[in-house]
Structures are given as C-alpha cells and as structure tokens.
Design a protein around this motif. Sequence first.
Motif, short mmCIF file in Angstrom:
data_model
loop_
_atom_site.label_atom_id
_atom_site.label_comp_id
_atom_site.label_asym_id
_atom_site.label_seq_id
_atom_site.Cartn_x
_atom_site.Cartn_y
_atom_site.Cartn_z
N VAL A 77 0.95 -1.33 -0.10
CA VAL A 77 -0.13 -0.01 -0.01
C VAL A 77 0.96 1.22 -0.01
O VAL A 77 0.46 2.19 -0.47
CB VAL A 77 -0.89 0.06 1.16
CG1 VAL A 77 -1.78 1.38 1.14
CG2 VAL A 77 -1.83 -1.26 1.22
N GLU B 244 -4.97 -0.90 5.37
CA GLU B 244 -5.38 -1.93 4.07
C GLU B 244 -5.72 -3.35 4.83
O GLU B 244 -5.15 -3.77 5.56
CB GLU B 244 -4.32 -2.09 3.11
CG GLU B 244 -4.75 -3.04 1.82
CD GLU B 244 -6.06 -2.68 0.91
OE1 GLU B 244 -6.87 -2.17 1.65
OE2 GLU B 244 -5.74 -2.85 -0.32
N ALA C 122 -4.38 1.07 -6.69
CA ALA C 122 -4.39 2.41 -6.96
C ALA C 122 -4.86 2.74 -8.50
O ALA C 122 -5.21 3.58 -8.97
CB ALA C 122 -3.14 3.03 -6.86
N TRP D 24 -10.15 3.63 -5.10
CA TRP D 24 -9.47 2.83 -4.09
C TRP D 24 -8.58 3.82 -3.21
O TRP D 24 -8.58 3.72 -2.08
CB TRP D 24 -8.39 1.95 -4.96
CG TRP D 24 -7.48 1.27 -3.80
CD1 TRP D 24 -7.66 -0.09 -3.20
CD2 TRP D 24 -6.26 1.69 -3.37
NE1 TRP D 24 -6.75 -0.44 -2.42
CE2 TRP D 24 -6.01 0.73 -2.46
CE3 TRP D 24 -5.58 2.65 -3.74
CZ2 TRP D 24 -4.56 0.52 -1.82
CZ3 TRP D 24 -4.03 2.63 -2.82
CH2 TRP D 24 -3.78 1.53 -2.08
N LYS D 25 -8.43 4.77 -3.71
CA LYS D 25 -7.28 5.95 -3.18
C LYS D 25 -8.39 6.48 -2.01
O LYS D 25 -7.83 7.49 -1.22
CB LYS D 25 -6.85 6.93 -4.21
CG LYS D 25 -5.88 6.34 -4.94
CD LYS D 25 -5.25 7.56 -5.94
CE LYS D 25 -4.03 6.79 -6.82
NZ LYS D 25 -3.56 7.97 -7.51
N SER E 101 1.69 7.00 0.62
CA SER E 101 1.06 6.12 0.07
C SER E 101 0.43 6.73 -1.02
O SER E 101 -0.01 8.23 -1.07
CB SER E 101 -0.14 5.29 0.94
OG SER E 101 -0.90 4.39 0.28
N ARG F 93 -2.81 6.17 -1.23
CA ARG F 93 -4.04 6.22 -0.47
C ARG F 93 -4.04 7.17 0.70
O ARG F 93 -3.12 7.34 1.49
CB ARG F 93 -4.42 4.89 0.03
CG ARG F 93 -5.49 4.75 1.05
CD ARG F 93 -5.89 3.26 1.51
NE ARG F 93 -6.84 2.67 0.49
CZ ARG F 93 -7.20 1.43 0.73
NH1 ARG F 93 -6.59 0.70 1.71
NH2 ARG F 93 -8.11 0.89 -0.13
N CYS F 94 -5.12 7.97 0.90
CA CYS F 94 -5.33 8.71 2.16
C CYS F 94 -5.91 8.15 3.16
O CYS F 94 -7.03 7.63 3.04
CB CYS F 94 -6.16 10.14 1.62
SG CYS F 94 -6.22 11.00 3.20
N ARG G 297 -10.04 7.55 4.46
CA ARG G 297 -10.28 6.44 4.67
C ARG G 297 -11.15 5.96 5.98
O ARG G 297 -12.07 5.39 6.27
CB ARG G 297 -9.41 5.46 4.33
CG ARG G 297 -9.50 3.78 4.75
CD ARG G 297 -8.25 2.94 4.25
NE ARG G 297 -8.58 1.47 5.05
CZ ARG G 297 -8.83 0.74 4.16
NH1 ARG G 297 -9.61 0.89 3.11
NH2 ARG G 297 -9.05 -0.62 4.84
N GLN H 116 -13.55 8.84 -0.22
CA GLN H 116 -12.58 8.67 -0.89
C GLN H 116 -11.60 9.93 -1.27
O GLN H 116 -12.10 11.00 -0.77
CB GLN H 116 -13.11 8.56 -2.52
CG GLN H 116 -13.78 7.16 -2.80
CD GLN H 116 -14.28 7.00 -3.84
OE1 GLN H 116 -14.34 7.80 -4.95
NE2 GLN H 116 -15.34 5.94 -4.25
N LYS H 117 -10.24 9.46 -1.60
CA LYS H 117 -9.35 10.58 -1.42
C LYS H 117 -9.88 11.81 -2.17
O LYS H 117 -9.56 12.89 -1.94
CB LYS H 117 -8.08 10.25 -2.14
CG LYS H 117 -6.92 11.14 -2.16
CD LYS H 117 -5.65 10.28 -2.51
CE LYS H 117 -4.60 11.10 -2.77
NZ LYS H 117 -3.64 10.18 -3.61
N VAL I 33 -2.05 11.03 3.34
CA VAL I 33 -1.22 9.85 2.61
C VAL I 33 -0.08 9.40 3.41
O VAL I 33 0.75 8.57 2.91
CB VAL I 33 -0.88 10.26 1.11
CG1 VAL I 33 -2.46 10.64 0.49
CG2 VAL I 33 -0.24 11.55 1.17
#
Lengths: 337, 298
Positions: free
Chosen positions: A176, A253, A331, A336-337, B173, B175-176, B180, B185-186, B216
């Motif tokens: 991740v 995750e 990603a 997903w982000k 990342s 992803r944030c 989350r 969503q980011k 992130v």
Amino acid sequence: MTSSQRIELVCPAGSLPALKTAIDHGADCVYLGFKDATNARNFTGLNFDPAQMREGIAYAHARRRKVLLALNTYPQTANWAGWTAAVDRAAEFGIDAVILADPGLMAYAAKTHPQLRLHLSVQGSATSYEAINFYHERFGIQRAVLPRVLSMAQVEQVVGRTPVEIEVFGFGGLCVMVEGRCALSAYATGESPNCNGACSPGKHVRWEQTPQGMETRLNGILIDRFGEHERAGYPTLCKGRFEVNDETYYAIEEPTSLNTLEMLPELARVGVAAIKIEGRQRSPAYVAQVTKVWRAALDRVAVDPAGFHALPAWMAELNKVSEGQSHTLGAYYRPWK
Amino acid sequence: MKLSLGPLLYYWPRQSVLDFYAEIADSPVDIVHLGETVCSRRHELRLDDWIEVAAMLADAGKEAVLSSQSLIESESDLKTLRRVVGQQRFRVEANDMAAVRLLAEAGRRDWIAGPTLNVFNPHTLGLLVEAGASRWVVAPEMSGAALAEVRSTLPAPIETEVFAYGRLPLAHSARCFTARHYNLQKDGCEFRCLGIADGLVLRTREGEPFLTLNGVQTQSAKVHTLLGDLSALDGRAEVLRISPQGAHTRDIIERFRAALDGRQTPAEALAASSAHMPAAPCNGFWHGRPGVEQFVPA
C-alpha cells in the motif's frame, strides 16, 4: 513501445523449482535474488546460491526465456563491496538484466559492465517520467518498475513521456505504501525493506492463543487479534487491525491481493511493456497456477484486445491464491485511493 | 550547530500557518523549510503564499528553503514542482528524483538532497553532489554509526542535516488514510485532515499508540528526539531538524538551542521538553535499533 508489441510476463522465482515451474507454464522472464540482503525478499529458505543461479539461467536460456536479478536494496558504506560483487557475478553468469534501486550501484554497473541491461526497481520510488528519465540519462536504464500508487491515467502519462520501458505489478501481494519510501518495518523491528530486504520479518513474529483470541505480534507490537472462526493472518504491519478514534478496523489496508487481470486491455493500450507477478516467497504451486492464468490472458489480449474479458474461471483460480481470497485493483482504480 | 525547522507536515488552516511562521520569525532557528510536501490536495497556502512567507523569514534573517513534494503522481504535481525549481530566490529541498533531475537541468548548484531520496552510501551521495546538491538531509532510518561511515568516506565534506525532533515520517501512500477513516474517497476527502493539528493517532488493540495517520503519510506515534544524544551528533551533523508539531514547537526549538549552547545539559533539556511533547519519546533509529525504542546507551 507501442501497443502492438507483446506484453512480457515477469514471474517470481524464489527457488530453482519455482523458476522451472514459471518457465514451464509460460513466463517470458523470471526474477530472482541471491541468498542475502542484496534483494528485497531476504527470507530464510528463499533465493539462489551461485550454482542454483547458473542452473536456473541455463534452464531459462535453453528455452529462450529471460532471467532478471533483483539487487534492489540500498547498500551501506560498510557492505558496499557485497553489492558490487553481486553485480559482477550477475554479469559473469550472463543474466539478462539487473534490477537496481541505488543510484550509486547503478553508476557502478553502467561503468563496469556497459553491456549489462539495467532495470530500475520498484524500490527506486520513481513515480513520474521526470524521475525515470533521470535514471535513463545518467545510467542508461532500459526499464522501470512503477510503484503501486498510480492510477491508469497516470500510468499512461508516464509511458507516453519516457523512452524507458514500463513494467507494472499485475498480481500478488499489495504494497500500500510507495516502495522504497516505507520505514514502517524498520520502525517496529529495526529491519527495513530498504536496507535489509525484509518487511515484517519472520524472526520478530509471534502467534499466541489468548483468552481474547489468537494474537499476532511483531516485535511485541500487537498487529491483530482473531476470533474463533477467523483465520489468523501473518502480521504484516500495514494489514493489521488497529484503533483510530475508538474504532477498530483495517486502518491501512485489508489483507487482500492486487489483481489487474480485468484491466489487461487498458494496460496493453497504454503501452505497458511488462507485467510483474509478485510472490517470490510463495510456493512453486502458486507460481504454476498464477503463471498459467496470466499466460492464457496475455495470449488472449494480444490477439483480441477488444473482445477480451477476464474469464470467471481465471478469476476464481487467482482468488484461490489471493490473500484473504479477495482482490483489488489497487491504485489503478481511482476510487481505491 | 544550526537548527532547522522542517516542512509543516500537517494541514492547518491558513491563518494558523501564517501565525505559526510569524512566531518562528524571532525564534532561535536558522533554517526554515516551507511548502506542501505531503498532499497535493492541500491548498490553504499556494506556492505564491509560501514564497511570501519565505521572504518574510528571509527578512528576519533566516535561511528559507522551499521543500518539494515527496510523492509525485500527476502532471499537475510536476507543474508545481517546475515552479518551485524555477524560482531563483530560495534554495530548494529535493524530495524526489524528479526534483533532482529538474534542479540539475536548471544548473542549480545549491539545492538540498531531502530525506526521502534514499541516500545510504557515499557513492549515491557523491552523484547527488555532482548534480548540484550542497546539503544532505539524512533519512530518519539511518543510524548515527552508518552516517559517520558515509561521511568518513566522502571525498569532500557536505553539510549534513539530521532529523532530530518530531514524529517520524515513516511512509507515503497513494491512499489517504485520513479520508479512509471517515469513509471518504481521496478525491472527495472534504479536507478532513484540515485542523487535525498533529494527525490521527492509530493505536494497537491494546490501546498502545503506534502510528499517526496524516493523510497519505504515515508517521510514528512516538516523538523521535535526539535531545539526549546531542554529544554523539558532534562531528556527524552541522544542522539539526525539528519537525513542526501542533503546539509548543517554539519551546522545543528553545530547548535545543539551550542544550547546544551549553545552558542546559542534554539530559535536562530532554526532561524539560517532555512537558511539550505530544507523546512518549523514541530514538531507536539513531542507535541502529527499532525506531520505536527509547534507547539509553549504557
């Protein structure tokens, strides 16, 4: 690279049996490492000694397939000579390319073995064409492996702005964090993917049955706790359950695998040169199963990209060997982000 | 020994940021890093605003540095980066090889090799120096001993900066994790990290603070501090970095200055600073141990 070119299938070889299995089931390339900290999968019982590596290369070359060597950890001042010796040995063995992360080591390889093909490892954290072109101009790298952080549109942007071939992760464990930019394991255990080639290493892992359930710990830190009917997973620290604001959940995750099979036509269209299957720590049986499915899918997409769809049977096969029997597009898929 | 203030890693309201740097202007810090290094969605201050703050701090006698974003994902990230590199007035801290390439291409010889560039040996550092780096910020995971080895084998010395105080930036990342946490969503994050002054604490299921979620970025929950190790820093670094925290940053700067000037022993300074720290201390990385540990050499 144009989309008319074939996408190469790059499969993991944690051992000689796994290498042969990957080749036999249709891998175009295998990647492997020496039995030491020069590669980012430095686990007990894994990887190749020099004799095994010679045999593996001979096996692959006899079948006109390629062998790539991961030397993708960052050497320190004191152990520098171990990494340059690994580059020298690889060149001597006739390896098809070395996968490097450290710029110093790249400079050494380019100067000492100008004929040796260089790939930029995912551990190099290059997420833009500007970064990739830096390595290309300075060291002549011919391929770069992208960290698992870009969306499909961003991958396309990179492919279009660099002469370097782009390899992406297609299937397997999902990292991740940006590879090469993660010190979580070092923080918890003192061993890092960057320097020691290990994330959440086994010698720091403890499983313990307690009245609260099965607990998994990493260097004493509680990563997760499982109820009676839950399967206790390996304590990879970013895939544990934690509390944030009194809520307990997979805060970083879920335990799940990356699977981009259904995006193959898109990956082909944007001009990706190679797809990497993760899992050098997995068994030859895993390698066989995954290689077989991806070979079939890549062959299909090459002749009929418009009509391609991921067959349910393929997805079922891959889900069987996925973490938590589930998969994600990671990603590449923006939400997903 | 110089003191530097690292880039602000959190997302604070615009006025809080401006007030913060106004307070820093007359603090005993020598270098101040500015700019958004974590998330390109954070826009309370834009590059022009950061340049204005930099000018204010330069007028107050500080060296102002513009730090580049650590994780470059989009064309618009590159556009911002080109503007950072393109301005001539302030030095730039390169936190990604994209920045290194642009700085080298622009012929700049004054830039700073940031902590995310993964410099672990003198060969790689030498390449960056050749490309124009004139200061090196050591990756937080590097030990004091490994740092000494790099420096002892360099053909020419380079000014070296060590992460000496703050929650450790451990990972980045796509992803944030803050979004989350709020089931967002980011792309539609509603800027929930705005105003979470020190990030969200992530605890183990035993309630032990372990990590900090900062969008992130993932940080340590504990506060890395080398206040107790100052004597071992002599000869290994010329600059010590303090990472801004939600409150008391100025107090921490004063503590470091007092200890460096000999007005307090390092042990006294460490004890005195504990009231201003948002969590327990750690220093394991410096001692070549798990970063989470607080290690006291025998």
